[in-house]
Design an enzyme around this catalytic site. Sequence first.
Site, PDB file in Angstrom:
ATOM      1  N   ARG A 273       0.857  -1.181   0.000  1.00 54.96           N
ATOM      2  CA  ARG A 273       0.000   0.000   0.000  1.00 54.96           C
ATOM      3  C   ARG A 273       0.896   1.235   0.000  1.00 54.96           C
ATOM      4  O   ARG A 273       1.457   1.612   1.020  1.00 54.96           O
ATOM      5  CB  ARG A 273      -0.892  -0.028   1.251  1.00 54.96           C
ATOM      6  CG  ARG A 273      -2.015   0.999   1.251  1.00 54.96           C
ATOM      7  CD  ARG A 273      -2.628   1.106   2.628  1.00 54.96           C
ATOM      8  NE  ARG A 273      -1.789   1.920   3.505  1.00 54.96           N
ATOM      9  CZ  ARG A 273      -1.624   1.700   4.806  1.00 54.96           C
ATOM     10  NH1 ARG A 273      -2.186   0.673   5.395  1.00 54.96           N
ATOM     11  NH2 ARG A 273      -0.861   2.523   5.522  1.00 54.96           N
ATOM     12  N   HIS A 277      -3.785   4.311   4.587  1.00 55.09           N
ATOM     13  CA  HIS A 277      -4.868   3.328   4.675  1.00 55.09           C
ATOM     14  C   HIS A 277      -6.161   3.945   4.145  1.00 55.09           C
ATOM     15  O   HIS A 277      -6.860   3.357   3.319  1.00 55.09           O
ATOM     16  CB  HIS A 277      -5.044   2.878   6.124  1.00 55.09           C
ATOM     17  CG  HIS A 277      -6.216   1.978   6.348  1.00 55.09           C
ATOM     18  ND1 HIS A 277      -6.268   0.685   5.869  1.00 55.09           N
ATOM     19  CD2 HIS A 277      -7.399   2.184   6.969  1.00 55.09           C
ATOM     20  CE1 HIS A 277      -7.410   0.137   6.201  1.00 55.09           C
ATOM     21  NE2 HIS A 277      -8.124   1.027   6.866  1.00 55.09           N
ATOM     22  N   TYR A 286       3.986   5.523  11.354  1.00 47.60           N
ATOM     23  CA  TYR A 286       4.256   4.146  11.758  1.00 47.60           C
ATOM     24  C   TYR A 286       5.125   3.353  10.778  1.00 47.60           C
ATOM     25  O   TYR A 286       5.442   2.202  11.050  1.00 47.60           O
ATOM     26  CB  TYR A 286       2.940   3.389  11.992  1.00 47.60           C
ATOM     27  CG  TYR A 286       1.963   3.426  10.828  1.00 47.60           C
ATOM     28  CD1 TYR A 286       2.112   2.584   9.725  1.00 47.60           C
ATOM     29  CD2 TYR A 286       0.872   4.292  10.841  1.00 47.60           C
ATOM     30  CE1 TYR A 286       1.224   2.616   8.668  1.00 47.60           C
ATOM     31  CE2 TYR A 286      -0.031   4.330   9.789  1.00 47.60           C
ATOM     32  CZ  TYR A 286       0.143   3.480   8.708  1.00 47.60           C
ATOM     33  OH  TYR A 286      -0.752   3.513   7.653  1.00 47.60           O
TER      34      TYR A 286
END
Length: 380
Positions: A273, A277, A286
Amino acid sequence: MTVKSTTRARKKPAPAVTDSRRTDAPELVQLLTPEGARVEHPDFPLTTTPEELRSLYRDLVLVRRFDAEATSLQRQGELGLWASLLGQEAAQVGSGRAMRTGDYAFPTYREHGVAWCRDVDPLNLLGMFRGVNHGGWDPNEKNFHLYTIVIGAQTLHATGYAMGITKDGADDAVIAYFGDGASSQGDVNEAFTFASVYNAPVVFFCQNNQWAISEPTTTQTRIPLYRRASGFGFPGVRVDGNDVLACLAVTRWALDHARSGQGPVLVEAFTYRMGAHTTSDDPTRYRASEETEAWKAKDPIARLKAHLEAEGIADEAFFAEVEAESEKLGLRVREGVRNMPDPDPTLIFDHVYTEPHALVDEERAEYEAYAASFEGGENH
């Protein structure tokens, strides 16, 4: 678009799944290297024509273009939310183009590329994220179910639908899309159990994009995801999710395996990805930028373009034509979203129950009176 392949005629048994317990380098089906070189795989032969390869490239570019436009529209306040598929185009287009007309897809909320392959207008997808419709397309017309927000629930729906196909005696198959995070959900594992026991013609297509929001796959499983299938009694295959040809060949084989009465298959598309998100997420909190940069070198569009150029299958005029078409699509999407009429707010009350309901009628009347109090006033 039809891509020629010898897999359907061969009716081969399931490819062997490695028994290695290493999680760092499991078997990966690949037909197109990151540099654009064509390679062969003994279990998944694929023959394509130049026209078919150009068509796949066009799919990838146009899907990425309207996805990028949707992200921009959300940032401008035109959409409430958007779940980008950036980086996952090959997994979705390859698997989507592997489906027959009668096959049925059950998506999550990120399968914009599969929707494209099932002829769902991008504006219908965006209308849902703008809040002006509940999906915007007829699932039975497109054989593409409405987006599912509840994580993993669609795998149960897909399995039930596949069980119905078996009872009807139809020659179709079902494909259920979900992510690596959803693989930890009980619904997904229950779907695996039912599909296996009832030998349902369903392909479970897991897009392992490495991150379940902020949690990496390594915190969810001690083995590669595709190996979970063996515990339920059906084959699992890991494919290079950034390789549109490999995704096409593997998914076609899996669908044929399922529809021929041999039961379900788990396909793990190993991809990444590239973006957030959703547009409410900040991936820089993160994950390291070095990781993202490393995956850019595996970009699905760049590798197919390199192959087309190296083989003399497409020239600059073709690439310019696709780019111009993508800009027209972006403009149509942008203008279409901004011109979407707002729905009547009272429609929210219309389909709560199939029959009239006193409490809903009372709530509708209260809302209408409240809304009317603003008409013509300073706060309108």
